[in-house]
Design a protein around this motif. Structure first.
Motif, PDB file in Angstrom:
ATOM      1  N   UNK A 154       0.824  -1.207   0.000  1.00 15.72           N
ATOM      2  CA  UNK A 154       0.000   0.000   0.000  1.00 15.72           C
ATOM      3  C   UNK A 154       0.866   1.268   0.000  1.00 15.72           C
ATOM      4  N   UNK A 155       1.800   1.317   0.938  1.00 17.02           N
ATOM      5  CA  UNK A 155       2.741   2.443   1.028  1.00 17.02           C
ATOM      6  C   UNK A 155       4.160   1.889   1.129  1.00 17.02           C
ATOM      7  N   UNK A 156       5.054   2.582   0.437  1.00 15.67           N
ATOM      8  CA  UNK A 156       6.441   2.123   0.456  1.00 15.67           C
ATOM      9  C   UNK A 156       7.336   3.349   0.465  1.00 15.67           C
ATOM     10  N   UNK A 157       8.327   3.374   1.321  1.00 15.10           N
ATOM     11  CA  UNK A 157       9.337   4.434   1.209  1.00 15.10           C
ATOM     12  C   UNK A 157      10.626   3.762   0.734  1.00 15.10           C
ATOM     13  N   UNK A 158      11.347   4.487  -0.121  1.00 19.37           N
ATOM     14  CA  UNK A 158      12.590   3.932  -0.658  1.00 19.37           C
ATOM     15  C   UNK A 158      13.736   4.884  -0.359  1.00 19.37           C
ATOM     16  N   UNK A 159      14.645   4.429   0.494  1.00 27.92           N
ATOM     17  CA  UNK A 159      15.901   5.154   0.786  1.00 27.92           C
ATOM     18  C   UNK A 159      15.676   6.638   1.045  1.00 27.92           C
ATOM     19  N   UNK A 160      14.780   6.936   1.998  1.00 28.81           N
ATOM     20  CA  UNK A 160      14.502   8.344   2.319  1.00 28.81           C
ATOM     21  C   UNK A 160      15.648   8.937   3.131  1.00 28.81           C
ATOM     22  N   UNK A 161      16.087  10.103   2.700  1.00 30.17           N
ATOM     23  CA  UNK A 161      17.068  10.876   3.472  1.00 30.17           C
ATOM     24  C   UNK A 161      16.457  12.229   3.760  1.00 30.17           C
ATOM     25  N   UNK A 162      16.354  12.558   5.044  1.00 33.81           N
ATOM     26  CA  UNK A 162      15.728  13.819   5.453  1.00 33.81           C
ATOM     27  C   UNK A 162      16.674  14.570   6.368  1.00 33.81           C
ATOM     28  N   UNK A 163      16.791  15.864   6.096  1.00 37.98           N
ATOM     29  CA  UNK A 163      17.686  16.716   6.887  1.00 37.98           C
ATOM     30  C   UNK A 163      16.905  17.872   7.493  1.00 37.98           C
ATOM     31  N   UNK A 164      17.299  18.303   8.695  1.00 38.74           N
ATOM     32  CA  UNK A 164      16.920  19.604   9.232  1.00 38.74           C
ATOM     33  C   UNK A 164      18.212  20.418   9.214  1.00 38.74           C
ATOM     34  N   UNK A 165      18.351  21.314   8.274  1.00 38.28           N
ATOM     35  CA  UNK A 165      19.642  21.974   8.013  1.00 38.28           C
ATOM     36  C   UNK A 165      20.723  20.893   7.847  1.00 38.28           C
ATOM     37  N   UNK A 166      21.705  20.892   8.733  1.00 41.04           N
ATOM     38  CA  UNK A 166      22.777  19.908   8.555  1.00 41.04           C
ATOM     39  C   UNK A 166      22.538  18.619   9.345  1.00 41.04           C
ATOM     40  N   UNK A 167      21.468  18.618  10.177  1.00 43.57           N
ATOM     41  CA  UNK A 167      21.189  17.407  10.980  1.00 43.57           C
ATOM     42  C   UNK A 167      20.415  16.411  10.117  1.00 43.57           C
ATOM     43  N   UNK A 207      10.054  17.562   3.670  1.00 43.62           N
ATOM     44  CA  UNK A 207      10.407  16.995   2.359  1.00 43.62           C
ATOM     45  C   UNK A 207      11.727  16.248   2.417  1.00 43.62           C
ATOM     46  N   UNK A 208      11.803  15.085   1.771  1.00 38.58           N
ATOM     47  CA  UNK A 208      13.086  14.365   1.746  1.00 38.58           C
ATOM     48  C   UNK A 208      14.081  15.050   0.809  1.00 38.58           C
ATOM     49  N   UNK A 209      15.352  14.976   1.147  1.00 35.06           N
ATOM     50  CA  UNK A 209      16.372  15.484   0.223  1.00 35.06           C
ATOM     51  C   UNK A 209      16.457  14.528  -0.965  1.00 35.06           C
ATOM     52  N   UNK A 210      16.386  13.225  -0.682  1.00 35.83           N
ATOM     53  CA  UNK A 210      16.222  12.258  -1.776  1.00 35.83           C
ATOM     54  C   UNK A 210      15.518  11.017  -1.250  1.00 35.83           C
ATOM     55  N   UNK A 211      15.233  10.106  -2.175  1.00 38.13           N
ATOM     56  CA  UNK A 211      14.437   8.937  -1.839  1.00 38.13           C
ATOM     57  C   UNK A 211      13.020   9.121  -2.359  1.00 38.13           C
ATOM     58  N   UNK A 212      12.236   8.052  -2.296  1.00 37.02           N
ATOM     59  CA  UNK A 212      10.877   8.110  -2.858  1.00 37.02           C
ATOM     60  C   UNK A 212       9.841   7.593  -1.859  1.00 37.02           C
ATOM     61  N   UNK A 213       8.612   8.077  -2.032  1.00 38.18           N
ATOM     62  CA  UNK A 213       7.481   7.546  -1.267  1.00 38.18           C
ATOM     63  C   UNK A 213       6.430   7.139  -2.296  1.00 38.18           C
ATOM     64  N   UNK A 214       6.087   5.857  -2.291  1.00 37.50           N
ATOM     65  CA  UNK A 214       5.103   5.350  -3.251  1.00 37.50           C
ATOM     66  C   UNK A 214       3.819   4.990  -2.519  1.00 37.50           C
ATOM     67  N   UNK A 215       2.730   5.551  -3.000  1.00 34.40           N
ATOM     68  CA  UNK A 215       1.407   5.228  -2.451  1.00 34.40           C
ATOM     69  C   UNK A 215       0.648   4.479  -3.530  1.00 34.40           C
TER      70      UNK A 215
END
Ligand code: ATP
Length: 234
Positions: free
Chosen positions: A1-14, A52-60
């Motif tokens: 149903x939902x899949x995330x693929x290699x999500x990378x998320x940053x808050x500034x440099x964190x 928002x992710x810097x990269x990676x995908x979210x599939x619904x």
């Protein structure tokens, strides 16, 4: 149903999420456990489009949604019950429920949905004219879940639904989640209440420092020595 693929998320440099890949099957309860700061809230906020992710995908259901506006994501049926409930305390229970049905589709069905929600949570019917801010913690959490149900979710995401509640109120919330699950709802639950979450989960992931470190059935993770030591104090 939902899949995330290699999500990378940053808050500034964190970096809060590091290569996070998870999937949620139709009609299951998926739990994401982990201690403070592990990245659980960030995962939910990223799925909802609030971060928002810097990269990676979210599939619904196979379609990418990681760049979609939050209202469109909500319209697809992905609805989040935020940590701390975020009710409108100066509005009545009824008005809070109405706010859950602000999108056009749910808005048209709001009258019927509210009756359904009142059946599920009779206490909210009794208190429909009471200000939300005057409810007990457990009742407020029920209202937060009920408000999300007003939006007709296909995937209900809950962030720490039992945080700060008495054991009795927390147990009532988990009973409600099991009931919704039996009725066919798909649930993504984020919780530091590891024991309760794993007890009701079909599957679960454990997160540490932004990464997924374990995956298995709820029962498997409950038996896992690393989970017992890190989260259950056993
Ligand atoms: P908790 O249960 O305490 O909320 P969590 O597992 O949900 O923890 P997150 O809230 O996702 O974890 O936080 C993950 C990391 O990102 C932490 O290091 C946190 O300090 C950081 N973080 C979260 N929100 C922000 C923000 N708005 N700005 C900067 N850093 C943030």
């Amino acid at each position: 149903m939902l899949k995330t693929e290699a999500l990378n998320v940053f808050y500034d440099e964190v970096q809060a999420l590091i290569d996070v890949s998870v999937h949620v099957h139709d009609r299951e309860i998926l739990a994401v456990i982990g201690s403070n700061g592990a990245g659980k809230t960030t995962l939910l906020k990223t799925i909802s489009g609030l971060t928002r992710p810097r990269d990676g995908r979210i599939l619904w259901q196979g379609e990418p949604i990681e760049q979609e506006p939050t209202d469109r994501i909500c319209q697809r049926g992905i609805v989040q019950v935020p940590e701390g409930r975020r009710l409108f305390p100066q509005m009545t229970v009824f008005e809070n429920l109405e706010m859950g049905a602000y999108l056009p589709g749910p808005h048209e069905k709001a009258h019927d949905t509210i009756q359904h929600v009142y059946q599920l949570f009779p206490v909210l019917k009794q208190r429909s004219k009471q200000m939300a801010g005057t409810l007990s913690g457990g009742e407020q959490q029920m209202l937060a879940i009920a408000r999300a149900l007003m939006a007709h979710p296909k995937l209900l995401m809950l962030d720490e639904p039992s945080l700060g509640l008495s054991p009795k109120a927390a147990s009532e919330i988990y009973t409600v989640l099991q009931h919704l699950h039996l009725k066919g709802m798909t649930i993504l639950l984020v919780s530091q209440d590891v024991l309760q979450a794993l007890k009701i989960a079909d599957r679960a992931y454990a997160m540490e420092n932004g990464r997924i470190v374990l995956e298995g059935s709820g029962a498997d993770l409950l038996r896992d020595p690393a989970v017992k030591e890190a989260y259950l104090g056993l």
